[in-house]
Scaffold this motif. Structure first.
Motif, PDB file in Angstrom:
ATOM      1  N   GLY A 190       0.814  -1.183  -0.067  1.00 50.29           N
ATOM      2  CA  GLY A 190      -0.122   0.019  -0.003  1.00 50.29           C
ATOM      3  C   GLY A 190       0.886   1.196   0.014  1.00 50.29           C
ATOM      4  N   ASN A 191       0.288   2.321   0.635  1.00 48.99           N
ATOM      5  CA  ASN A 191       1.186   3.446   0.717  1.00 48.99           C
ATOM      6  C   ASN A 191       1.766   3.685   2.164  1.00 48.99           C
ATOM      7  OD1 ASN A 191       0.196   4.323  -2.056  1.00 48.99           O
ATOM      8  ND2 ASN A 191      -1.544   4.953  -1.430  1.00 48.99           N
ATOM      9  N   ALA A 192       2.071   2.615   2.669  1.00 48.17           N
ATOM     10  CA  ALA A 192       2.587   2.664   3.977  1.00 48.17           C
ATOM     11  C   ALA A 192       4.045   3.884   4.196  1.00 48.17           C
ATOM     12  CB  ALA A 192       3.015   1.477   4.551  1.00 48.17           C
ATOM     13  N   THR A 193       3.952   4.335   5.318  1.00 45.73           N
ATOM     14  CA  THR A 193       5.164   5.321   5.220  1.00 45.73           C
ATOM     15  C   THR A 193       6.207   4.783   6.032  1.00 45.73           C
ATOM     16  OG1 THR A 193       4.302   6.435   7.247  1.00 45.73           O
ATOM     17  CG2 THR A 193       3.743   7.493   5.174  1.00 45.73           C
ATOM     18  N   GLN A 194       5.830   3.746   6.769  1.00 41.68           N
ATOM     19  CA  GLN A 194       6.871   2.814   7.549  1.00 41.68           C
ATOM     20  C   GLN A 194       6.798   1.349   7.087  1.00 41.68           C
ATOM     21  OE1 GLN A 194       6.323   3.715  11.654  1.00 41.68           O
ATOM     22  NE2 GLN A 194       7.680   5.635  11.539  1.00 41.68           N
ATOM     23  N   LEU A 195       7.761   0.707   7.209  1.00 45.81           N
ATOM     24  CA  LEU A 195       7.808  -0.747   6.712  1.00 45.81           C
ATOM     25  C   LEU A 195       8.535  -1.693   7.744  1.00 45.81           C
ATOM     26  CD1 LEU A 195       7.723  -0.819   2.855  1.00 45.81           C
ATOM     27  CD2 LEU A 195       5.819  -1.260   4.272  1.00 45.81           C
ATOM     28  N   THR A 196       8.272  -2.710   8.027  1.00 43.47           N
ATOM     29  CA  THR A 196       8.924  -3.657   8.632  1.00 43.47           C
ATOM     30  C   THR A 196       9.587  -4.527   7.981  1.00 43.47           C
ATOM     31  OG1 THR A 196       7.322  -3.608  10.762  1.00 43.47           O
ATOM     32  CG2 THR A 196       8.930  -5.603  10.461  1.00 43.47           C
ATOM     33  N   CYS A 197      11.085  -4.781   7.927  1.00 41.75           N
ATOM     34  CA  CYS A 197      11.976  -5.631   7.265  1.00 41.75           C
ATOM     35  C   CYS A 197      11.577  -7.005   7.744  1.00 41.75           C
ATOM     36  CB  CYS A 197      13.393  -5.317   7.631  1.00 41.75           C
ATOM     37  SG  CYS A 197      14.625  -6.276   6.608  1.00 41.75           S
ATOM     38  N   ALA A 198      11.113  -7.813   6.644  1.00 47.12           N
ATOM     39  CA  ALA A 198      11.036  -9.206   6.832  1.00 47.12           C
ATOM     40  C   ALA A 198      12.002 -10.001   7.540  1.00 47.12           C
ATOM     41  CB  ALA A 198      10.471  -9.954   5.651  1.00 47.12           C
ATOM     42  N   ILE A 199      13.315  -9.640   7.339  1.00 46.30           N
ATOM     43  CA  ILE A 199      14.317 -10.219   7.637  1.00 46.30           C
ATOM     44  C   ILE A 199      15.048 -10.020   8.900  1.00 46.30           C
ATOM     45  CG2 ILE A 199      17.046 -10.642   6.981  1.00 46.30           C
ATOM     46  CD1 ILE A 199      16.048 -10.364   3.917  1.00 46.30           C
ATOM     47  N   CYS A 200      15.382  -8.658   9.297  1.00 44.04           N
ATOM     48  CA  CYS A 200      15.945  -8.099  10.549  1.00 44.04           C
ATOM     49  C   CYS A 200      14.769  -7.797  11.531  1.00 44.04           C
ATOM     50  CB  CYS A 200      16.918  -7.266  10.528  1.00 44.04           C
ATOM     51  SG  CYS A 200      16.293  -5.578   9.813  1.00 44.04           S
ATOM     52  N   GLY A 201      13.639  -7.418  10.985  1.00 47.08           N
ATOM     53  CA  GLY A 201      12.608  -6.861  11.920  1.00 47.08           C
ATOM     54  C   GLY A 201      12.612  -5.579  12.198  1.00 47.08           C
ATOM     55  N   ARG A 202      13.459  -4.531  11.575  1.00 50.94           N
ATOM     56  CA  ARG A 202      13.609  -3.213  12.180  1.00 50.94           C
ATOM     57  C   ARG A 202      12.377  -2.746  11.469  1.00 50.94           C
ATOM     58  NH1 ARG A 202      19.037  -4.206  10.229  1.00 50.94           N
ATOM     59  NH2 ARG A 202      20.557  -3.718  11.827  1.00 50.94           N
ATOM     60  N   VAL A 203      11.668  -1.683  12.098  1.00 49.23           N
ATOM     61  CA  VAL A 203      10.863  -0.784  11.535  1.00 49.23           C
ATOM     62  C   VAL A 203      11.261   0.422  11.050  1.00 49.23           C
ATOM     63  CG1 VAL A 203       8.451   0.434  11.873  1.00 49.23           C
ATOM     64  CG2 VAL A 203       8.816  -1.664  12.953  1.00 49.23           C
ATOM     65  N   LEU A 204      11.446   0.816   9.543  1.00 51.41           N
ATOM     66  CA  LEU A 204      11.959   1.661   9.043  1.00 51.41           C
ATOM     67  C   LEU A 204      11.069   2.690   8.014  1.00 51.41           C
ATOM     68  CD1 LEU A 204      15.053  -0.195   8.105  1.00 51.41           C
ATOM     69  CD2 LEU A 204      15.178   1.316   9.999  1.00 51.41           C
ATOM     70  N   PRO A 205      11.383   3.838   7.934  1.00 51.82           N
ATOM     71  CA  PRO A 205      10.904   4.833   6.890  1.00 51.82           C
ATOM     72  C   PRO A 205      10.807   3.952   5.457  1.00 51.82           C
ATOM     73  CG  PRO A 205      12.186   6.187   8.226  1.00 51.82           C
ATOM     74  CD  PRO A 205      12.706   4.769   8.421  1.00 51.82           C
ATOM     75  N   SER A 206       9.564   3.954   4.650  1.00 52.16           N
ATOM     76  CA  SER A 206       9.520   2.950   3.373  1.00 52.16           C
ATOM     77  C   SER A 206      10.724   3.149   2.493  1.00 52.16           C
ATOM     78  CB  SER A 206       8.226   3.398   3.037  1.00 52.16           C
ATOM     79  OG  SER A 206       8.009   4.566   2.580  1.00 52.16           O
ATOM     80  N   ARG A 207      11.199   4.502   2.590  1.00 54.05           N
ATOM     81  CA  ARG A 207      12.427   4.961   1.575  1.00 54.05           C
ATOM     82  C   ARG A 207      13.590   3.856   1.726  1.00 54.05           C
ATOM     83  NH1 ARG A 207      12.426   9.165   4.743  1.00 54.05           N
ATOM     84  NH2 ARG A 207      14.173   9.812   5.885  1.00 54.05           N
ATOM     85  N   PHE A 208      13.814   3.195   3.109  1.00 52.63           N
ATOM     86  CA  PHE A 208      14.939   2.182   3.307  1.00 52.63           C
ATOM     87  C   PHE A 208      14.481   1.135   3.201  1.00 52.63           C
ATOM     88  CE2 PHE A 208      15.707   6.229   5.806  1.00 52.63           C
ATOM     89  CZ  PHE A 208      17.169   6.565   5.318  1.00 52.63           C
ATOM     90  N   VAL A 209      13.497   0.667   2.566  1.00 52.15           N
ATOM     91  CA  VAL A 209      12.871  -0.830   2.350  1.00 52.15           C
ATOM     92  C   VAL A 209      12.840  -1.149   0.953  1.00 52.15           C
ATOM     93  CG1 VAL A 209      11.301  -2.632   3.351  1.00 52.15           C
ATOM     94  CG2 VAL A 209      12.251  -0.875   4.944  1.00 52.15           C
ATOM     95  N   ARG A 210      13.264  -1.938   0.287  1.00 54.17           N
ATOM     96  CA  ARG A 210      12.913  -2.439  -0.882  1.00 54.17           C
ATOM     97  C   ARG A 210      11.847  -3.596  -0.731  1.00 54.17           C
ATOM     98  NH1 ARG A 210      18.991  -3.153  -3.070  1.00 54.17           N
ATOM     99  NH2 ARG A 210      19.452  -1.100  -3.601  1.00 54.17           N
ATOM    100  N   ALA A 211      11.038  -3.534  -1.964  1.00 58.61           N
ATOM    101  CA  ALA A 211       9.980  -4.775  -2.286  1.00 58.61           C
ATOM    102  C   ALA A 211      10.894  -5.662  -3.239  1.00 58.61           C
ATOM    103  CB  ALA A 211       8.912  -4.129  -3.136  1.00 58.61           C
ATOM    104  N   ALA A 212      11.470  -6.530  -2.576  1.00 59.03           N
ATOM    105  CA  ALA A 212      12.335  -7.502  -3.084  1.00 59.03           C
ATOM    106  C   ALA A 212      11.728  -8.597  -3.511  1.00 59.03           C
ATOM    107  CB  ALA A 212      13.722  -7.672  -2.014  1.00 59.03           C
ATOM    108  N   HIS A 213      12.069  -9.390  -4.815  1.00 62.15           N
ATOM    109  CA  HIS A 213      11.592 -10.555  -5.242  1.00 62.15           C
ATOM    110  C   HIS A 213      12.401 -11.514  -4.535  1.00 62.15           C
ATOM    111  CE1 HIS A 213      10.191  -8.330  -8.738  1.00 62.15           C
ATOM    112  NE2 HIS A 213       9.050  -9.245  -8.884  1.00 62.15           N
ATOM    113  N   ILE A 214      11.880 -12.652  -4.020  1.00 64.59           N
ATOM    114  CA  ILE A 214      12.380 -13.776  -3.423  1.00 64.59           C
ATOM    115  C   ILE A 214      13.115 -14.613  -4.507  1.00 64.59           C
ATOM    116  CG2 ILE A 214      11.990 -15.771  -2.167  1.00 64.59           C
ATOM    117  CD1 ILE A 214       9.424 -14.403  -0.976  1.00 64.59           C
ATOM    118  N   LYS A 215      12.091 -15.107  -5.524  1.00 64.14           N
ATOM    119  CA  LYS A 215      12.580 -15.714  -6.803  1.00 64.14           C
ATOM    120  C   LYS A 215      13.098 -14.454  -7.732  1.00 64.14           C
ATOM    121  CE  LYS A 215      11.863 -18.941 -10.459  1.00 64.14           C
ATOM    122  NZ  LYS A 215      10.767 -20.029 -11.031  1.00 64.14           N
ATOM    123  N   ARG A 216      14.160 -14.442  -8.111  1.00 68.63           N
ATOM    124  CA  ARG A 216      14.697 -13.167  -8.874  1.00 68.63           C
ATOM    125  C   ARG A 216      13.925 -13.217 -10.278  1.00 68.63           C
ATOM    126  NH1 ARG A 216      21.338 -13.764  -9.105  1.00 68.63           N
ATOM    127  NH2 ARG A 216      21.871 -13.374  -6.892  1.00 68.63           N
TER     128      ARG A 216
END
Length: 302
Positions: A190-216
């Protein structure tokens, strides 16, 4: 120099179009390519060139330039992934279309009011329509670049966290890949301004989090690439790179593990070890096939 081929797809071929998009293939009957130099045009296409498909336009039996203001109901821009080859396996139900190219869809535009391209691109599509879908070649990508640059942003700031690992092959291609990622990001988070990293669990401003493909992306088919289950939030604090290059992976229980790749240096091993044992945040059952691919093809590769 990157080239563009234009192909018109008439209304009755809608089913064939959907099949081709799903399979990442486009094909022609041999007589079609033997008409008016079309075979030479398709033979000139290399990996990384563009294929533009125009669908559902007006009557093409008009004078040259008669489509300069015409409207198409759908425009698909794709990148050639495999140059012309022959195959006899049944892909489309109505015919073999044995002369084929592989393609990767970058943009699929079908607004309510229709869409038009520049005059030269529309003329190429008109010619293709009059040649039963033969390819018409443009030695450059200027028309596509202009069209891509005219598209509205997916969401404000949508490029944040959407940098591709697949490399940048051209301005138009790069912009379209980022738009695709922005669409996936919006659909997943969505348009979330903060996201939780699925790997380390940090809650960060969305600009510091990528929408990453698991399978390339480069290894995924179109449907896999568009699957929300293939997307995780991975932060720029190191998690995205560690996962992307297989220094860490996710086992079948959803637990993060350090791979032998992390032993390249002591510091790298220490970083991976701090993440090992953590559960992936927000894990869903339908993500396991993608994590399995990552384990087998990325984390276990020497």
């Amino acid at each position: 120099m990157q080239k563009t081929a234009y192909v018109y797809v008439p209304t009755p071929s809608k089913t064939n179009l959907e099949v081709g998009l799903a399979r990442g293939l486009w094909g022609w009957r041999s007589p079609t390519l033997d008409r008016a130099g079309s075979r030479q045009a398709v033979l000139s296409l290399d990996e990384g060139d563009l294929l533009v498909l125009g669908h559902r336009g007006p009557n093409s039996r008009v004078a040259p330039g008669g489509w300069s203001g015409a409207v198409l109901q759908r425009v698909i821009i794709s990148e050639v992934t495999r140059p012309l080859f022959s195959a006899a396996d049944q892909v489309w139900t109505d015919d073999e279309y044995p002369e084929r190219i592989g393609m990767d869809v970058l943009e699929d535009v079908s607004p309510t009011g229709g869409v038009t391209l520049g005059a030269e691109a529309m003329e190429a599509l008109r010619l293709s329509a009059n040649k039963q879908g033969a390819a018409v070649l443009d030695p450059g990508v200027l028309e596509v670049t202009r069209f891509v640059n005219s598209l509205p942003p997916v969401i404000s700031g949508s490029d944040h966290g959407s940098i591709s690992h697949d490399g940048e092959t051209s301005t138009a291609t790069t912009v379209l890949r980022r738009r695709e990622q922005a669409k996936m990001r919006r659909a997943r988070f969505g348009n979330a301004t903060q996201l939780t990293c699925a790997i380390c669990g940090r809650v960060l401003p969305s600009r510091f989090v990528r929408a990453a493909h698991i399978k390339r992306r480069s290894a995924a088919g179109r449907l896999e690439r568009l699957a929300l289950a293939n997307i995780i939030a991975a932060c720029l604090m190191g998690c995205d790179e560690l996962f992307e290059h297989g220094h860490i992976y996710v086992d079948h229980t959803g637990t993060i593990k350090a791979s032998p790749k992390a032993e390249e240096t002591a510091d790298l091993a220490a970083v991976a070890a701090r993440l090992a044992g953590r559960p992936v945040s927000g894990l869903t059952e339908d993500q396991e096939p993608f994590f399995s691919w990552h384990r087998e093809h990325i984390a276990q590769q020497a």
